[in-house]
Design a protein around this motif. Structure first.
Motif, short mmCIF file in Angstrom:
data_model
loop_
_atom_site.label_atom_id
_atom_site.label_comp_id
_atom_site.label_asym_id
_atom_site.label_seq_id
_atom_site.Cartn_x
_atom_site.Cartn_y
_atom_site.Cartn_z
N GLY A 43 5.13 -18.28 10.45
CA GLY A 43 6.45 -17.77 10.10
C GLY A 43 6.37 -16.41 9.45
O GLY A 43 5.29 -15.85 9.28
N TRP A 44 7.53 -15.89 9.06
CA TRP A 44 7.61 -14.57 8.43
C TRP A 44 7.24 -14.67 6.96
O TRP A 44 7.56 -15.64 6.29
CB TRP A 44 9.03 -14.02 8.53
N ASN A 45 6.61 -13.61 6.43
CA ASN A 45 6.37 -13.55 4.99
C ASN A 45 7.64 -13.03 4.30
O ASN A 45 8.62 -12.70 4.96
CB ASN A 45 5.11 -12.73 4.64
N ALA A 46 7.61 -12.96 2.97
CA ALA A 46 8.80 -12.57 2.21
C ALA A 46 9.27 -11.16 2.56
O ALA A 46 10.47 -10.89 2.64
CB ALA A 46 8.53 -12.67 0.71
N TYR A 47 8.32 -10.23 2.77
CA TYR A 47 8.70 -8.86 3.11
C TYR A 47 9.30 -8.79 4.52
O TYR A 47 10.27 -8.07 4.74
CB TYR A 47 7.49 -7.93 2.99
N GLN A 48 8.74 -9.52 5.46
CA GLN A 48 9.30 -9.53 6.81
C GLN A 48 10.71 -10.13 6.80
O GLN A 48 11.61 -9.62 7.47
CB GLN A 48 8.38 -10.33 7.74
N GLN A 49 10.90 -11.19 6.02
CA GLN A 49 12.23 -11.79 5.91
C GLN A 49 13.23 -10.80 5.35
O GLN A 49 14.37 -10.71 5.83
CB GLN A 49 12.18 -13.04 5.04
N ALA A 50 12.81 -10.03 4.35
CA ALA A 50 13.70 -9.03 3.75
C ALA A 50 14.02 -7.92 4.75
O ALA A 50 15.17 -7.48 4.85
CB ALA A 50 13.07 -8.44 2.49
N SER A 79 -4.89 -11.16 3.86
CA SER A 79 -5.69 -12.33 4.15
C SER A 79 -5.61 -13.37 3.03
O SER A 79 -6.06 -14.47 3.19
CB SER A 79 -7.13 -11.92 4.40
N ASN A 80 -5.01 -12.99 1.89
CA ASN A 80 -4.87 -13.91 0.78
C ASN A 80 -3.54 -14.66 0.88
O ASN A 80 -2.47 -14.05 0.76
CB ASN A 80 -4.95 -13.15 -0.55
N PRO A 81 -3.57 -15.98 1.10
CA PRO A 81 -2.32 -16.73 1.24
C PRO A 81 -1.39 -16.66 0.04
O PRO A 81 -0.21 -16.95 0.16
CB PRO A 81 -2.79 -18.17 1.46
N LYS A 82 -1.88 -16.23 -1.13
CA LYS A 82 -1.02 -16.11 -2.32
C LYS A 82 -0.29 -14.77 -2.37
O LYS A 82 0.62 -14.59 -3.17
CB LYS A 82 -1.86 -16.29 -3.59
N SER A 83 -0.66 -13.83 -1.50
CA SER A 83 -0.02 -12.52 -1.46
C SER A 83 1.32 -12.62 -0.74
O SER A 83 1.45 -13.31 0.28
CB SER A 83 -0.91 -11.52 -0.73
N LEU A 84 2.33 -11.89 -1.25
CA LEU A 84 3.62 -11.84 -0.56
C LEU A 84 3.50 -11.14 0.79
O LEU A 84 4.36 -11.29 1.65
CB LEU A 84 4.65 -11.12 -1.43
N HIS A 85 2.41 -10.37 0.99
CA HIS A 85 2.17 -9.67 2.26
C HIS A 85 1.37 -10.52 3.26
O HIS A 85 1.10 -10.06 4.35
CB HIS A 85 1.40 -8.37 2.01
N TYR A 86 1.00 -11.72 2.89
CA TYR A 86 0.18 -12.58 3.74
C TYR A 86 0.82 -12.76 5.12
O TYR A 86 2.00 -13.07 5.23
CB TYR A 86 -0.02 -13.94 3.08
N LYS A 87 0.02 -12.54 6.16
CA LYS A 87 0.50 -12.72 7.53
C LYS A 87 0.42 -14.20 7.88
O LYS A 87 -0.61 -14.70 8.30
CB LYS A 87 -0.33 -11.90 8.52
#
Length: 96
Positions: free
Chosen positions: A13-20, A1-9
């Motif tokens: 669009g996709w977050n960094a982990y989803q892109q990876a 829920s934190n927009p600064k987290s790399l896990h932010y949904k």
């Protein structure tokens, strides 16, 4: 829920982990006849309250192969399941 987290949904669009997961998964998928992958997460408090530094993203805990998912969509689904069912918890330990 934190927009600064790399896990932010991110709703747009996709977050960094989803892109990876997509980038790597699309390559690996071409080399797998059954398109099955073992998908693990690192560093979380599980629904049972235990902290784990290596757990199946899909939430399965039983038999050998429990962490397997089917294709890139399976990776994304397991990751999404993980984010809604565990509490991210660190630091992550990669060695005993």
């Amino acid at each position: 829920s934190n927009p600064k987290s790399l896990h932010y949904k991110n709703p747009s669009g996709w977050n960094a982990y989803q892109q990876a997961l997509i980038s790597v998964g699309e390559i690996l998928e071409k080399y797998s006849n059954d398109r099955m992958f073992e998908a693990y997460g690192f560093g979380a408090k599980l629904p049972n309250g235990n902290v784990s530094h290596c757990f199946a993203l899909n939430g399965q805990t039983s038999s050998d192969g429990a962490a397997k998912v089917h294709g890139v969509q399976g990776l994304l689904d397991a990751y999404s399941h993980c984010l809604t069912n565990v509490e991210l918890y660190g630091p992550t330990n990669f060695a005993p």
